[in-house]
Write a protein that holds these residues in place. Sequence first.
Motif, mmCIF file in Angstrom:
data_model
loop_
_atom_site.group_PDB
_atom_site.id
_atom_site.type_symbol
_atom_site.label_atom_id
_atom_site.label_comp_id
_atom_site.label_asym_id
_atom_site.label_seq_id
_atom_site.Cartn_x
_atom_site.Cartn_y
_atom_site.Cartn_z
ATOM 1 N N LYS A 88 0.802 -1.218 0.000
ATOM 2 C CA LYS A 88 0.000 0.000 0.000
ATOM 3 C C LYS A 88 0.839 1.275 0.000
ATOM 4 O O LYS A 88 0.327 2.368 -0.167
ATOM 5 N N THR A 89 2.164 1.146 0.232
ATOM 6 C CA THR A 89 3.045 2.305 0.260
ATOM 7 C C THR A 89 3.700 2.471 -1.104
ATOM 8 O O THR A 89 4.291 1.524 -1.625
ATOM 9 N N PRO A 90 3.612 3.652 -1.733
ATOM 10 C CA PRO A 90 4.241 3.858 -3.038
ATOM 11 C C PRO A 90 5.718 3.476 -3.010
ATOM 12 O O PRO A 90 6.429 3.767 -2.052
ATOM 13 N N GLN A 91 6.182 2.820 -4.075
ATOM 14 C CA GLN A 91 7.548 2.309 -4.128
ATOM 15 C C GLN A 91 8.583 3.405 -3.902
ATOM 16 O O GLN A 91 9.529 3.228 -3.126
ATOM 17 N N ASP A 92 8.427 4.559 -4.571
ATOM 18 C CA ASP A 92 9.413 5.626 -4.431
ATOM 19 C C ASP A 92 9.484 6.139 -3.000
ATOM 20 O O ASP A 92 10.567 6.427 -2.487
ATOM 21 N N LEU A 93 8.321 6.254 -2.338
ATOM 22 C CA LEU A 93 8.279 6.733 -0.959
ATOM 23 C C LEU A 93 8.891 5.703 -0.027
ATOM 24 O O LEU A 93 9.560 6.043 0.945
ATOM 25 N N ARG A 94 8.668 4.438 -0.314
ATOM 26 C CA ARG A 94 9.213 3.361 0.510
ATOM 27 C C ARG A 94 10.726 3.262 0.346
ATOM 28 O O ARG A 94 11.437 2.921 1.283
ATOM 29 N N TYR A 95 11.209 3.589 -0.833
ATOM 30 C CA TYR A 95 12.635 3.445 -1.120
ATOM 31 C C TYR A 95 13.469 4.537 -0.460
ATOM 32 O O TYR A 95 14.474 4.254 0.192
ATOM 33 N N GLU A 127 9.379 12.256 -0.730
ATOM 34 C CA GLU A 127 10.290 11.436 -1.526
ATOM 35 C C GLU A 127 11.645 12.114 -1.726
ATOM 36 O O GLU A 127 11.739 13.325 -1.861
ATOM 37 N N LEU A 128 12.688 11.295 -1.749
ATOM 38 C CA LEU A 128 14.037 11.737 -2.069
ATOM 39 C C LEU A 128 14.481 11.047 -3.350
ATOM 40 O O LEU A 128 14.209 9.856 -3.551
ATOM 41 N N HIS A 129 15.160 11.788 -4.209
ATOM 42 C CA HIS A 129 15.621 11.236 -5.478
ATOM 43 C C HIS A 129 17.140 11.365 -5.563
ATOM 44 O O HIS A 129 17.688 12.447 -5.330
ATOM 45 N N PHE A 130 17.816 10.268 -5.883
ATOM 46 C CA PHE A 130 19.264 10.281 -5.992
ATOM 47 C C PHE A 130 19.687 10.674 -7.395
ATOM 48 O O PHE A 130 19.209 10.117 -8.384
ATOM 49 N N THR A 131 20.597 11.620 -7.479
ATOM 50 C CA THR A 131 21.140 12.069 -8.760
ATOM 51 C C THR A 131 22.217 11.080 -9.214
ATOM 52 O O THR A 131 22.686 10.247 -8.425
ATOM 53 N N PRO A 132 22.623 11.155 -10.476
ATOM 54 C CA PRO A 132 23.736 10.295 -10.918
ATOM 55 C C PRO A 132 24.981 10.484 -10.048
ATOM 56 O O PRO A 132 25.669 9.518 -9.720
ATOM 57 N N ASP A 174 12.072 2.757 11.380
ATOM 58 C CA ASP A 174 11.507 3.069 10.074
ATOM 59 C C ASP A 174 10.152 2.388 9.943
ATOM 60 O O ASP A 174 10.049 1.166 10.055
ATOM 61 N N TRP A 175 9.082 3.160 9.724
ATOM 62 C CA TRP A 175 7.738 2.580 9.766
ATOM 63 C C TRP A 175 7.454 1.634 8.608
ATOM 64 O O TRP A 175 6.641 0.718 8.735
ATOM 65 N N SER A 176 8.121 1.807 7.473
ATOM 66 C CA SER A 176 7.850 0.894 6.355
ATOM 67 C C SER A 176 8.766 -0.323 6.371
ATOM 68 O O SER A 176 8.379 -1.412 5.959
ATOM 69 N N GLU A 177 9.987 -0.166 6.887
ATOM 70 C CA GLU A 177 10.934 -1.273 6.921
ATOM 71 C C GLU A 177 10.936 -2.019 8.247
ATOM 72 O O GLU A 177 11.426 -3.145 8.336
ATOM 73 N N ARG A 178 10.397 -1.369 9.305
ATOM 74 C CA ARG A 178 10.367 -1.937 10.655
ATOM 75 C C ARG A 178 11.775 -2.256 11.166
ATOM 76 O O ARG A 178 11.970 -3.166 11.959
ATOM 77 N N ARG A 179 12.738 -1.508 10.701
ATOM 78 C CA ARG A 179 14.118 -1.585 11.168
ATOM 79 C C ARG A 179 14.618 -0.158 11.345
ATOM 80 O O ARG A 179 13.952 0.794 10.932
ATOM 81 N N ALA A 180 15.785 -0.011 11.931
ATOM 82 C CA ALA A 180 16.283 1.331 12.247
ATOM 83 C C ALA A 180 16.960 1.998 11.058
ATOM 84 O O ALA A 180 17.673 1.359 10.285
ATOM 85 N N HIS A 181 16.699 3.303 10.919
ATOM 86 C CA HIS A 181 17.538 4.149 10.077
ATOM 87 C C HIS A 181 18.225 5.151 11.001
ATOM 88 O O HIS A 181 17.961 5.169 12.200
ATOM 89 N N LEU A 182 19.120 5.957 10.490
ATOM 90 C CA LEU A 182 19.940 6.825 11.328
ATOM 91 C C LEU A 182 19.223 8.129 11.666
ATOM 92 O O LEU A 182 18.799 8.873 10.784
ATOM 93 N N GLY A 183 19.109 8.402 12.986
ATOM 94 C CA GLY A 183 18.538 9.657 13.455
ATOM 95 C C GLY A 183 19.585 10.477 14.190
ATOM 96 O O GLY A 183 20.781 10.213 14.096
#
Length: 227
Positions: free
Chosen positions: A103-110, A207-212, A173-182
């Motif tokens: 139910k979570t958009p892929q880009d937002l989840r990524y 959403e965050l987008h990574f550049t080349p 992280d609410w979508s991954e249920r694991r920790a990210h860095l705060g």
Amino acid sequence: MESNYLETRLAAVAAAIADKTRARILCALMDGRAWTATELSVMAEVAPSTGSSHLAKLLDLSLIACVQQGRHRYYRLFSHQIAEALEGLMGLVSVDRSVLRSKTPQDLRYARTCYDHMAGEIAVVLHDRLFSLGWLEGEEYALTAEGYAQCEKLGIQTRTDSSRRCLACGCLDWSERRAHLGGVLGTTLLQTCEAKEWIKRDLVSRELHFTPAGKRGLKKVFGISVA
């Protein structure tokens, strides 16, 4: 008396968050940016007058703050602590992870913002990578000598701010249920990535987008391959 006050305040805050419209507003503000009342009303899918009444309620409980900029008024989350509490609540939502992911958009989840730091799949990988590279160690997220050296090399700020916020910590992280860095390190890492133009924020979402350049940078510095 103190106990009654705390119980009353807790009940009031819980009731404020329980309202779906106010929950939408708070979630919209989790991108770390400040928005006008009109913009937040659109995001919450309510009339401007309705949105204003909800904003007044959130202001009264110090869940959000209002910033005056010329003739305009902008609203943001009141503090890092509010953002951390909201992210924690998102992680506690009793939803099966497979359903949540679908139910979570892929880009937002990524890749997305969690108020002022990175969240999502790539942020969880980065969190784990900082430990495997020896930049962080232990349950207290202590920055090692190697970590200090690498942060200085990249221009990442490693000093805590005046609010006595911790240098680094795990944020669920609410979508991954694991920790990210705060913490401060999570904030300055995102800021550094933006300054280097490794990351671009979406204009209307978290959403965050990574550049080349960002994909090359994360591969070179952290050994992370970005899709």
